[in-house]
Scaffold this active site. Structure first.
Site, PDB file in Angstrom:
ATOM      1  NE  ARG A 140      -3.051   0.768  -0.793  1.00  0.00           N
ATOM      2  CZ  ARG A 140      -3.231   0.911  -2.089  1.00  0.00           C
ATOM      3  NH1 ARG A 140      -2.802   1.993  -2.712  1.00  0.00           N
ATOM      4  NH2 ARG A 140      -3.808  -0.030  -2.790  1.00  0.00           N
TER       5      ARG A 140
ATOM      6  CE  LYS B 228      -2.582  28.121  -4.351  1.00  0.00           C
ATOM      7  NZ  LYS B 228      -3.570  28.749  -5.264  1.00  0.00           N
TER       8      LYS B 228
ATOM      9  CE  LYS C 294       2.116  34.731  -3.902  1.00  0.00           C
ATOM     10  NZ  LYS C 294       1.078  33.678  -3.891  1.00  0.00           N
TER      11      LYS C 294
ATOM     12  CD  GLU D 208       0.184  38.540  -6.024  1.00  0.00           C
ATOM     13  OE1 GLU D 208       0.008  37.328  -6.146  1.00  0.00           O
ATOM     14  OE2 GLU D 208      -0.233  39.208  -5.046  1.00  0.00           O
TER      15      GLU D 208
ATOM     16  CG  ASP E 178      -2.848  37.878  -8.564  1.00  0.00           C
ATOM     17  OD1 ASP E 178      -2.982  36.677  -8.887  1.00  0.00           O
ATOM     18  OD2 ASP E 178      -3.456  38.391  -7.613  1.00  0.00           O
TER      19      ASP E 178
END
Length: 288
Positions: free
Chosen positions: A101, A136, A168, A197, A218
Site C-alpha cells: 500500500r 500548493k 506578494k 506580484e 495577478d
C-alpha cells in the site's frame, strides 16, 4: 526532469514516515503468512497514465526488506495503458504485502500528478510558455510532487520559502511599498532573483522601476496581459540583464490556459498541477 540525486535523503525520510504511519509496530495481518514463504507479485495500471515515482517504490521495499527484488517493466515518464504491467516483485511474501500500500500510494499519487501536468503541457505545446507549479502540494510530498511535475513536462517554481523571493500584496504592505520590498530583498540576498506580484499597470511600472527580475501579473485578463507584456518589453528592452520576465497567475484553468499562453508571457503558474491531481488506479496481484 528534476535530478533526484540531491534529494535522496528527502525520499528516504518521506518513505520512512509513510511506513511508520502505515506499519507502526508491525503488520499483524502479514504475520499470518509463514516467515519463510517466498512469493512473486505483479503491479498493473488500470488507467492510462504517465508513470512517475519509481525511486519512491524502490525505497519502500528497500526499507521493508532489502532482499525484495523490484523488476521494472516500464520507464519513468512513459505512457502506460490500462492492464499494462508496471513492475514485478520477488521476495518474502510478508515483505511484499507489507510494502504494497505504501509503494502504490506513492506511485499512484506521483503518476497522477505527472499525468495531469502532461495534460496541461500538451495544451500549450504550440507556444513558448513554461507552466510552473506552486507550493500548493500535499504536506510532506513537496519534493515528490515537484519531481512528478517535471516528469509530466511542466516546470518548478520555488521549492519553498527559503530558495527564492516572491513578494506578494501582504509583503508589499508590510514593507511600505513595492520599491521598498524589492530593495530590501536585494539587500538580504544579493544576486538571488526577486519576483514581485502586481495587480495593476501602475504597480507594474513600480516593479519595473525597482528592477524586479520577474513580475507576476495577478488576475489580469488575457487582453490586459497582452498590453502588460508589450509595455514591459518596450520599457526593459535595453536592460543590462535582459527584459524582465513575466508570469501569469490567478484562476487560470485548462479552458483559459491557451489564451493566456498566447499573450507572450514567459511563465504561467497553476496550483491545479499539484493540488487537483487524481491518483492513478493501480492493482497488485500476488502469486504464492
Amino acid at each position: 526532469m528534476m535530478n533526484l540525486n540531491a534529494f535522496q535523503n528527502d525520499i528516504a525520510q518521506a518513505v520512512a514516515f509513510a511506513l511508520q504511519e502505515d506499519v507502526g509496530s508491525g503488520d499483524i495481518t502479514a504475520m499470518l503468512i509463514p516467515a519463510e514463504r517466498q512469493s512473486k507479485a505483479r503491479v498493473i495500471s488500470r488507467d492510462r497514465a504517465i508513470i512517475a515515482g519509481k525511486a519512491w517504490v524502490n525505497e519502500v521495499f528497500r526499507q521493508v526488506d532489502p532482499s525484495v527484488q523490484v523488476i521494472w517493466k516500464v520507464s519513468e515518464g512513459e505512457w502506460v495503458r490500462p492492464g499494462q504491467e508496471l513492475f514485478e516483485l520477488v521476495g518474502p511474501a510478508r515483505a511484499l504485502l507489507t510494502g504494497e500500500r505504501c509503494a502504490l500510494n506513492f506511485l499512484q499519487t506521483l503518476s497522477g500528478t505527472a499525468t495531469r501536468c502532461r495534460f496541461y503541457a500538451d495544451k500549450v505545446a504550440s507556444t513558448q510558455v513554461q507552466l510552473l507549479d506552486t507550493r500548493k502540494t500535499i504536506p510532506g510530498l513537496r519534493i515528490a510532487q515537484k519531481y512528478a511535475v517535471s516528469v509530466g513536462g511542466c516546470y518548478n517554481h520555488r521549492v519553498g520559502l527559503y530558495d527564492a523571493f516572491l513578494i506578494k500584496e501582504n509583503h508589499i504592505m508590510a514593507c511600505g511599498g513595492i520599491a521598498e520590498a524589492i530593495a530590501e530583498a536585494h539587500r538580504i540576498a544579493p544576486g538571488k532573483a526577486v519576483e514581485v506580484e502586481v495587480e495593476t499597470m501602475a504597480q507594474l511600472d513600480e516593479a519595473i522601476a525597482a528592477d524586479a527580475d520577474i513580475i507576476m501579473l495577478d488576475n489580469f485578463t488575457p487582453e490586459e496581459m497582452v498590453v502588460a507584456v508589450q509595455h514591459t518589453r518596450s520599457k526593459t528592452a535595453n536592460r543590462a540583464k535582459g527584459p524582465i520576465k513575466l508570469e501569469a497567475s490567478g484562476n487560470i484553468t485548462d479552458k483559459t490556459l491557451l489564451p493566456y499562453a498566447q499573450t507572450g508571457v514567459d511563465y504561467i503558474s497553476i496550483g491545479a498541477l499539484t493540488k487537483d491531481c487524481k491518483a492513478v488506479d493501480l492493482s497488485m496481484r500476488v502469486s504464492m
